[in-house]
Design a protein around this motif. Structure first.
Motif, PDB file in Angstrom:
ATOM      1  N   ILE A   7       0.856  -1.183   0.000  1.00 53.97           N
ATOM      2  CA  ILE A   7       0.000   0.000   0.000  1.00 53.97           C
ATOM      3  C   ILE A   7       0.897   1.239   0.000  1.00 53.97           C
ATOM      4  O   ILE A   7       1.722   1.424   0.899  1.00 53.97           O
ATOM      5  N   LEU A   8       0.740   2.072  -1.013  1.00 53.00           N
ATOM      6  CA  LEU A   8       1.513   3.311  -1.114  1.00 53.00           C
ATOM      7  C   LEU A   8       0.620   4.471  -0.691  1.00 53.00           C
ATOM      8  O   LEU A   8      -0.355   4.794  -1.378  1.00 53.00           O
ATOM      9  N   ASN A   9       0.936   5.062   0.426  1.00 55.06           N
ATOM     10  CA  ASN A   9       0.144   6.165   0.960  1.00 55.06           C
ATOM     11  C   ASN A   9       0.716   7.500   0.506  1.00 55.06           C
ATOM     12  O   ASN A   9       1.902   7.778   0.701  1.00 55.06           O
ATOM     13  N   PHE A  10      -0.132   8.314  -0.103  1.00 63.09           N
ATOM     14  CA  PHE A  10       0.219   9.669  -0.477  1.00 63.09           C
ATOM     15  C   PHE A  10      -0.670  10.628   0.328  1.00 63.09           C
ATOM     16  O   PHE A  10      -1.520  10.199   1.089  1.00 63.09           O
ATOM     17  N   ASN A  11      -0.472  11.894   0.135  1.00 59.83           N
ATOM     18  CA  ASN A  11      -1.221  12.861   0.936  1.00 59.83           C
ATOM     19  C   ASN A  11      -2.720  12.812   0.666  1.00 59.83           C
ATOM     20  O   ASN A  11      -3.532  12.945   1.577  1.00 59.83           O
ATOM     21  N   GLN A  12      -3.098  12.614  -0.587  1.00 60.21           N
ATOM     22  CA  GLN A  12      -4.501  12.671  -0.964  1.00 60.21           C
ATOM     23  C   GLN A  12      -5.090  11.331  -1.370  1.00 60.21           C
ATOM     24  O   GLN A  12      -6.301  11.228  -1.575  1.00 60.21           O
ATOM     25  N   HIS A  13      -4.272  10.296  -1.497  1.00 61.39           N
ATOM     26  CA  HIS A  13      -4.782   9.020  -1.989  1.00 61.39           C
ATOM     27  C   HIS A  13      -3.822   7.888  -1.632  1.00 61.39           C
ATOM     28  O   HIS A  13      -2.705   8.134  -1.162  1.00 61.39           O
ATOM     29  N   THR A  14      -4.269   6.669  -1.845  1.00 63.46           N
ATOM     30  CA  THR A  14      -3.413   5.498  -1.703  1.00 63.46           C
ATOM     31  C   THR A  14      -3.490   4.680  -2.988  1.00 63.46           C
ATOM     32  O   THR A  14      -4.489   4.729  -3.723  1.00 63.46           O
ATOM     33  N   VAL A  15      -2.431   3.949  -3.256  1.00 61.47           N
ATOM     34  CA  VAL A  15      -2.393   3.041  -4.399  1.00 61.47           C
ATOM     35  C   VAL A  15      -2.149   1.637  -3.860  1.00 61.47           C
ATOM     36  O   VAL A  15      -1.207   1.410  -3.104  1.00 61.47           O
ATOM     37  N   ASP A  16      -3.006   0.713  -4.261  1.00 54.45           N
ATOM     38  CA  ASP A  16      -2.920  -0.677  -3.822  1.00 54.45           C
ATOM     39  C   ASP A  16      -2.156  -1.466  -4.886  1.00 54.45           C
ATOM     40  O   ASP A  16      -2.653  -1.664  -6.001  1.00 54.45           O
ATOM     41  N   VAL A  17      -0.949  -1.907  -4.557  1.00 50.88           N
ATOM     42  CA  VAL A  17      -0.109  -2.648  -5.500  1.00 50.88           C
ATOM     43  C   VAL A  17      -0.083  -4.113  -5.077  1.00 50.88           C
ATOM     44  O   VAL A  17       0.220  -4.426  -3.920  1.00 50.88           O
ATOM     45  N   ARG A  18      -0.397  -5.001  -5.995  1.00 49.62           N
ATOM     46  CA  ARG A  18      -0.339  -6.448  -5.734  1.00 49.62           C
ATOM     47  C   ARG A  18       0.689  -7.076  -6.662  1.00 49.62           C
ATOM     48  O   ARG A  18       0.708  -6.783  -7.867  1.00 49.62           O
ATOM     49  N   MET A  19       1.514  -7.970  -6.119  1.00 53.73           N
ATOM     50  CA  MET A  19       2.598  -8.581  -6.879  1.00 53.73           C
ATOM     51  C   MET A  19       2.623 -10.079  -6.629  1.00 53.73           C
ATOM     52  O   MET A  19       2.577 -10.515  -5.475  1.00 53.73           O
ATOM     53  N   GLY A  20       2.702 -10.877  -7.689  1.00 53.95           N
ATOM     54  CA  GLY A  20       2.800 -12.317  -7.539  1.00 53.95           C
ATOM     55  C   GLY A  20       2.398 -13.046  -8.799  1.00 53.95           C
ATOM     56  O   GLY A  20       1.857 -12.452  -9.738  1.00 53.95           O
ATOM     57  N   SER A  21       2.648 -14.339  -8.815  1.00 49.47           N
ATOM     58  CA  SER A  21       2.332 -15.142  -9.998  1.00 49.47           C
ATOM     59  C   SER A  21       0.912 -15.698  -9.962  1.00 49.47           C
ATOM     60  O   SER A  21       0.479 -16.336 -10.921  1.00 49.47           O
ATOM     61  N   GLU A  22       0.190 -15.483  -8.848  1.00 49.04           N
ATOM     62  CA  GLU A  22      -1.180 -16.001  -8.725  1.00 49.04           C
ATOM     63  C   GLU A  22      -2.233 -14.915  -8.959  1.00 49.04           C
ATOM     64  O   GLU A  22      -3.399 -15.094  -8.596  1.00 49.04           O
ATOM     65  N   LYS A 162       0.622  13.730 -11.682  1.00 49.02           N
ATOM     66  CA  LYS A 162       1.038  12.645 -10.803  1.00 49.02           C
ATOM     67  C   LYS A 162       0.061  11.480 -10.922  1.00 49.02           C
ATOM     68  O   LYS A 162      -1.146  11.663 -10.983  1.00 49.02           O
ATOM     69  N   ALA A 163       0.610  10.286 -10.943  1.00 47.51           N
ATOM     70  CA  ALA A 163      -0.208   9.091 -11.105  1.00 47.51           C
ATOM     71  C   ALA A 163      -1.183   8.940  -9.947  1.00 47.51           C
ATOM     72  O   ALA A 163      -0.869   9.259  -8.804  1.00 47.51           O
ATOM     73  N   ASP A 164      -2.380   8.411 -10.251  1.00 43.89           N
ATOM     74  CA  ASP A 164      -3.392   8.238  -9.214  1.00 43.89           C
ATOM     75  C   ASP A 164      -4.261   7.017  -9.499  1.00 43.89           C
ATOM     76  O   ASP A 164      -5.494   7.096  -9.435  1.00 43.89           O
ATOM     77  N   PRO A 165      -3.669   5.855  -9.837  1.00 42.74           N
ATOM     78  CA  PRO A 165      -4.504   4.672 -10.047  1.00 42.74           C
ATOM     79  C   PRO A 165      -5.029   4.134  -8.724  1.00 42.74           C
ATOM     80  O   PRO A 165      -4.450   4.395  -7.662  1.00 42.74           O
ATOM     81  N   THR A 166      -6.092   3.391  -8.787  1.00 47.80           N
ATOM     82  CA  THR A 166      -6.615   2.751  -7.585  1.00 47.80           C
ATOM     83  C   THR A 166      -5.804   1.506  -7.238  1.00 47.80           C
ATOM     84  O   THR A 166      -5.485   1.255  -6.069  1.00 47.80           O
ATOM     85  N   MET A 167      -5.447   0.748  -8.263  1.00 41.64           N
ATOM     86  CA  MET A 167      -4.783  -0.532  -8.052  1.00 41.64           C
ATOM     87  C   MET A 167      -3.840  -0.815  -9.220  1.00 41.64           C
ATOM     88  O   MET A 167      -4.151  -0.509 -10.371  1.00 41.64           O
ATOM     89  N   VAL A 168      -2.668  -1.390  -8.915  1.00 37.27           N
ATOM     90  CA  VAL A 168      -1.740  -1.863  -9.932  1.00 37.27           C
ATOM     91  C   VAL A 168      -1.489  -3.343  -9.661  1.00 37.27           C
ATOM     92  O   VAL A 168      -1.091  -3.728  -8.551  1.00 37.27           O
ATOM     93  N   LEU A 169      -1.732  -4.165 -10.664  1.00 41.15           N
ATOM     94  CA  LEU A 169      -1.624  -5.613 -10.538  1.00 41.15           C
ATOM     95  C   LEU A 169      -0.413  -6.107 -11.326  1.00 41.15           C
ATOM     96  O   LEU A 169      -0.390  -6.014 -12.557  1.00 41.15           O
ATOM     97  N   CYS A 170       0.585  -6.600 -10.626  1.00 41.05           N
ATOM     98  CA  CYS A 170       1.844  -7.028 -11.235  1.00 41.05           C
ATOM     99  C   CYS A 170       1.874  -8.547 -11.292  1.00 41.05           C
ATOM    100  O   CYS A 170       2.170  -9.215 -10.288  1.00 41.05           O
TER     101      CYS A 170
END
Length: 366
Positions: A7-22, A162-170
């Motif tokens: 979870i990347l917390n910024f002043n006005q928003h957060t970005v939920d990053v998920r990483m994995g092979s599943e 500045k980027a502001d996605p809700t979620m990034v799926l890696c």
């Protein structure tokens, strides 16, 4: 292996990053959490080798409860996709799909395509949720914190925020089949983030280099997570000069792009930009030369060998001035003073031209 969450917390928003092979196995559950209640989604994708994955994502969105429409820009992913004209086309698709600010934009594809989707989602109806699934490691490193600028008319890289996605799926199951160039650009970006973050992060990346280059999933996951945190920390820095640290190496890379063969890979340009600017930093910022050699070794260990280019020193120096002039009225470069301290630094004409001459000569001697 489990899916790692950052979870990347910024002043006005957060970005939920998920990483994995599943990621694909868990996609319906993950994507349902991107909005309050799944209803409508626009799937933005391309026909550039992702048709099978597009269908898998479409089914996952339906399983999560979304009514899905698909939009594929008519321009190719690599030519013209990151432009204001392409954004206008996507706005039309959002209107046709009746997307509201309670709905979802899901992008699947290149860094450029995902950036376009995130840009339009942020503006549409005051802002709607966006979930991004990049197909390359470069996009996995960048998208949580930086969008690819859009071209406006004949002016490249003109429009961005500045980027502001809700979620990034890696999806790290893509690593074995990923285009090598996208891997190498991702590795170079990780090196730049580690240089901005600090000695511990830098040392860890150097120690992981061999495992990263072999595609070890655990090493990639840990290095990707560290890069996300480092990039977030740069953007949140209270020091305005420090917030330019993610541009390290890019001025020289853009300048080199205008001075060498047009088919020179982006990974080579970025790595060489970092190599050149590190040498500038020795004179202009007091960087320890040992760190310059450590960076050379790291980039080599990651699989980015030193380039074999034909280069005119005067053209390089002039191109660097022209690149900086597009963004600032002052010729200041974000140069490392040490691992963890990259600051805007004044570089005299004498230092720039002397190092450009030395760099061009070193390329000729290789």
């Amino acid at each position: 292996m489990t899916i790692k969450r950052q979870i990347l917390n910024f002043n006005q928003h957060t970005v939920d990053v998920r990483m994995g092979s599943e990621i694909m196995d868990e996609l319906p559950r993950l994507i349902a959490s991107a909005v309050g209640k799944p209803r409508r989604a626009l799937l933005v994708t391309s026909d550039a080798g992702v048709a099978e994955r597009t269908e898998e994502v479409r089914r996952a969105l339906i399983d999560a409860g979304f009514a899905v429409q698909t939009y594929a820009p008519v321009t190719s992913v690599d030519v013209g996709i990151a432009s204001v004209d392409a954004a206008q086309g996507l706005f039309g698709a959002l209107e046709e799909a009746n997307i509201t600010n309670d709905d979802l934009v899901f992008a699947l594809g290149s860094y450029e395509l995902c950036s376009l989707a995130a840009f339009c989602a942020r503006l549409w109806r005051g802002g709607c949720a966006s979930a991004l699934m990049p197909m390359g490691l470069d996009g996995m490193v960048l998208l949580a914190t930086e969008m690819h600028p859009l071209a406006a008319g004949f002016v490249p890289d003109a429009v961005s925020f500045k980027a502001d996605p809700t979620m990034v799926l890696c999806d790290l199951s893509l690593l074995p089949v990923m285009e090598r160039e996208h891997l190498l650009v991702g590795y170079a970006l990780m090196a730049g983030a580690a240089m901005a973050e600090g000695k511990k992060t830098w040392t860890n990346l150097c120690e992981q280099a061999a495992a990263l280059a072999s595609g070890d999933e655990l090493a990639v996951k840990e290095a990707l997570s560290a890069a996300q945190v480092a990039r977030r920390n740069v953007l949140k820095s209270p020091n305005p000069s420090a917030r330019h640290a993610l541009e390290y190496g890019r001025t020289a890379a853009r300048a080199l792009a205008s001075c060498v063969e047009s088919d020179t890979p982006a990974s080579v340009l970025l790595a060489e930009g970092m190599r050149f600017e590190a040498r500038l930093a020795v004179d202009a910022a007091g960087l320890d030369p040992e760190l310059v050699f450590d960076q050379d070794d790291l980039l080599f260990d990651l699989g980015i060998e030193e380039a074999s280019l034909t280069l005119d020193a005067e053209a390089l120096a002039n191109a660097m001035r022209e690149v900086r002039a597009r963004y600032s009225n002052r010729f200041l470069l974000p140069l490392p003073k040490s691992a963890g301290m990259i600051r805007l630094t004044s570089v005299s004409d004498e230092i720039l031209e002397r190092h450009a001459a030395a760099y061009a000569a070193s390329l000729c001697s290789e």
